[in-house]
Design an enzyme around this catalytic site. Structure first.
Site, short mmCIF file in Angstrom:
data_model
loop_
_atom_site.label_atom_id
_atom_site.label_comp_id
_atom_site.label_asym_id
_atom_site.label_seq_id
_atom_site.Cartn_x
_atom_site.Cartn_y
_atom_site.Cartn_z
N HIS A 284 0.86 -1.20 0.00
CA HIS A 284 0.00 0.00 0.00
C HIS A 284 0.89 1.24 0.00
O HIS A 284 1.75 1.39 0.86
CB HIS A 284 -0.89 0.02 1.25
CG HIS A 284 -2.00 -0.98 1.21
ND1 HIS A 284 -3.28 -0.68 1.61
CD2 HIS A 284 -2.03 -2.26 0.80
CE1 HIS A 284 -4.04 -1.75 1.46
NE2 HIS A 284 -3.32 -2.73 0.98
N TYR B 167 -9.20 5.59 7.33
CA TYR B 167 -9.39 5.92 8.74
C TYR B 167 -10.40 7.07 8.78
O TYR B 167 -10.14 8.15 8.25
CB TYR B 167 -8.08 6.39 9.36
CG TYR B 167 -7.02 5.30 9.53
CD1 TYR B 167 -6.22 4.90 8.46
CD2 TYR B 167 -6.84 4.68 10.76
CE1 TYR B 167 -5.26 3.89 8.63
CE2 TYR B 167 -5.88 3.68 10.94
CZ TYR B 167 -5.10 3.30 9.87
OH TYR B 167 -4.15 2.31 10.03
N PRO C 128 -4.56 0.13 18.53
CA PRO C 128 -4.25 -0.32 17.16
C PRO C 128 -4.33 0.76 16.08
O PRO C 128 -3.98 0.49 14.94
CB PRO C 128 -5.29 -1.42 16.91
CG PRO C 128 -6.37 -1.20 17.89
CD PRO C 128 -5.77 -0.52 19.07
N LYS D 261 0.93 -0.39 15.05
CA LYS D 261 2.34 -0.52 15.44
C LYS D 261 2.68 -1.76 16.27
O LYS D 261 3.85 -2.11 16.41
CB LYS D 261 2.78 0.72 16.23
CG LYS D 261 2.90 1.96 15.39
CD LYS D 261 4.21 1.97 14.64
CE LYS D 261 4.25 3.02 13.56
NZ LYS D 261 3.92 2.54 12.23
N TYR E 31 3.78 6.49 10.32
CA TYR E 31 2.95 5.36 9.88
C TYR E 31 3.82 4.29 9.22
O TYR E 31 3.65 3.10 9.46
CB TYR E 31 1.85 5.85 8.93
CG TYR E 31 0.76 4.82 8.74
CD1 TYR E 31 -0.27 4.70 9.67
CD2 TYR E 31 0.77 3.95 7.66
CE1 TYR E 31 -1.27 3.74 9.53
CE2 TYR E 31 -0.23 2.99 7.50
CZ TYR E 31 -1.24 2.90 8.43
OH TYR E 31 -2.22 1.95 8.29
#
Ligand code: RFL
Ligand code: PHB
Length: 388
Positions: A72, A200, A292, A296, A384
């Site tokens: 991704h 998100y 979550p 990580k 991220y």
């Protein structure tokens, strides 16, 4: 039984450590309380950082991950009816891979068994002895029989609810903790992915996340009361909630399908220090938990055991414990960066019961800054992808 390193827990941390030690000619025995079938079927994480991929690939257990994992290059943030793309690769030069944790577990178990590694499943009554001496031991029960391992080191990879952290000598310990007062309701859905990239979403009704597993399975989450029960949520109610939270003005909709698994997880941040005492070391969720939202947890488990493997290699090859002595300091540097990022992502995207109208507006403004300021988007993207 005698071994060099006794490892408690066959999650990603314990299995990978055992494998890395084997590659360096160091013997270990792994004790796991659940069955092989159970650990290979437990649905948990999905997102692997490039660094995690590199460690798995260099250890020779990355072939299936590279073939089947989905690369991704971006994620989306959705709020106020609009979706905004954060281009991870353009901002950081890196990407992430979606490959389920239980597939990583399968790959690691297969590698350990192929190398005749000692991996005992369905073990109970694990007890640690003499961890502050040079000759620690572990008592346990396996197939109704009491066993004992004499080792040079004991490594606690037994997750948040394990027995090794409570066995750490109490003096000088400090725990850091934050409970968020909400949880995630997770579902697995039989359907094609709704989106190529993870979404998100912040909504007044609460956070939602659209993730994937395979070309035919989606992983979806929405913020919920941690004390709620899956039986209170019919499939229709789940879809209504997801559609409400993911509503947007470009006509995109989440794909429905058969829901074949539902679960609720609590959200907390937790760090227990130091991560070592004498010959006992903690790694992964046994030592720290992140909510979550930042994806990580498994990545930290992998980076902890990579450090431990280097320390143990130095100990056995050169007779020096310098790296092992520095383990807590080295590991916590990364752990606290991930704790910060996971807390920040969680704060940015969830609804908080005690938030004032002012705080809600500031949260919305912060999201707008993240998607309109390249500097802020870059900061998010760097954390991220794990570029820290
Ligand atoms: P684990 O995986 O909990 O493994 C611990 C193992 O120890 C065993 N055990 C014992 N064995 C013997 N004796 C005892 N007394 C024992 N007590 C426990 C357990 O049966 C188990 O097999 O810990 P580890 O190895 O440190 O790995 C940590 C990760 O599993 C965890 O951090 C991640 O799953 C977190 N996480 C995510 N991490 C990511 O990097 N990316 C993600 O996208 C991501 N998404 C997630 C997540 C965790 C989630 N949940 C369920 C909390 C999504 C979710 C929903
Ligand atoms: C998942 O696919 O399970 C997942 C993805 C991203 C997260 C957390 C979980 O932040």
């Amino acid at each position: 039984m005698r071994t060099q390193v006794a490892i408690i827990g066959a999650g990603p941390a314990g299995l990978l450590l055992s494998h890395l030690l084997h590659l360096n000619g160091i013997e270990s025995i792994v004790l796991e309380s659940r069955s092989q079938a159970e650990i290979e079927a437990t649905i948990r994480a999905g997102v692997l950082e490039q660094g995690t991929m590199d460690i798995l690939s260099n250890a020779g257990v990355g072939a299936r991950m590279q073939a089947e994992g989905a690369l991704h290059h971006g994620i989306e943030l959705a709020f106020g009816g609009q979706r905004h793309r954060i281009d991870l690769t353009e901002l950081t030069g890196k990407a992430i891979t979606v490959y389920p944790q239980h597939e990583v577990i399968k790959d690691l178990v297969a590698a350990r068994l192929a190398a005749q590694g000692q991996l005992l499943f369905e073990v109970s009554g694990v007890e640690l002895h003499g961890v502050d001496t040079a000759a620690p031991s572990v008592g346990f029960i396996h197939r109704g029989e009491a066993g004992r391992i004499e080792a040079d080191f004991v490594i606690g990879c037994d997750g948040y609810h394990g027995v090794t952290r409570p066995a750490m000598p109490g003096e000088g310990r400090q725990d850091f903790k934050r409970d968020y007062g909400f949880g995630w309701f997770g579902v697995l859905v039989e359907s094609a992915p709704s989106s190529e990239e993870l979404i998100y979403a912040r909504h007044e009704r609460g956070f939602a996340l659209v993730s994937t597993r395979t070309p035919t399975v989606q992983r979806l989450y929405f913020q919920c009361d941690p004390a709620d029960h899956v039986d209170n949520w019919s499939d229709d109610r789940i879809w209504a909630e997801l559609h409400a939270r993911l509503e947007n003005n470009d006509g995109w909709r989440v794909n429905e399908g058969r829901i074949f698994q539902k679960n609720i997880i609590g959200m907390r941040s937790f760090v227990s220090t130091p991560m070592q005492s004498g010959r006992l070391f903690l790694a992964g969720d046994a030592a720290h938990i992140v909510p979550p939202t930042g994806a990580k947890g498994m990545n930290l488990a992998v980076s902890d055991v990579a450090l431990l493997a280097q320390g143990l290699e130095q100990f056995y090859r050169q007779g020096s414990d310098e790296r092992l002595q520095g383990y807590t300091t080295a590991a916590l540097k990364r752990v606290w960066r991930a704790e910060y990022f996971s807390w920040w992502m969680t704060s940015l995207l969830h609804t908080f019961a005690d938030a004032t109208p002012f705080q809600r507006e500031v949260q919305r403004a912060e999201l707008e800054c993240v998607v309109s300021s390249r500097a802020m988007a870059t900061a998010l993207a760097e954390s991220y992808v794990g570029a820290f």
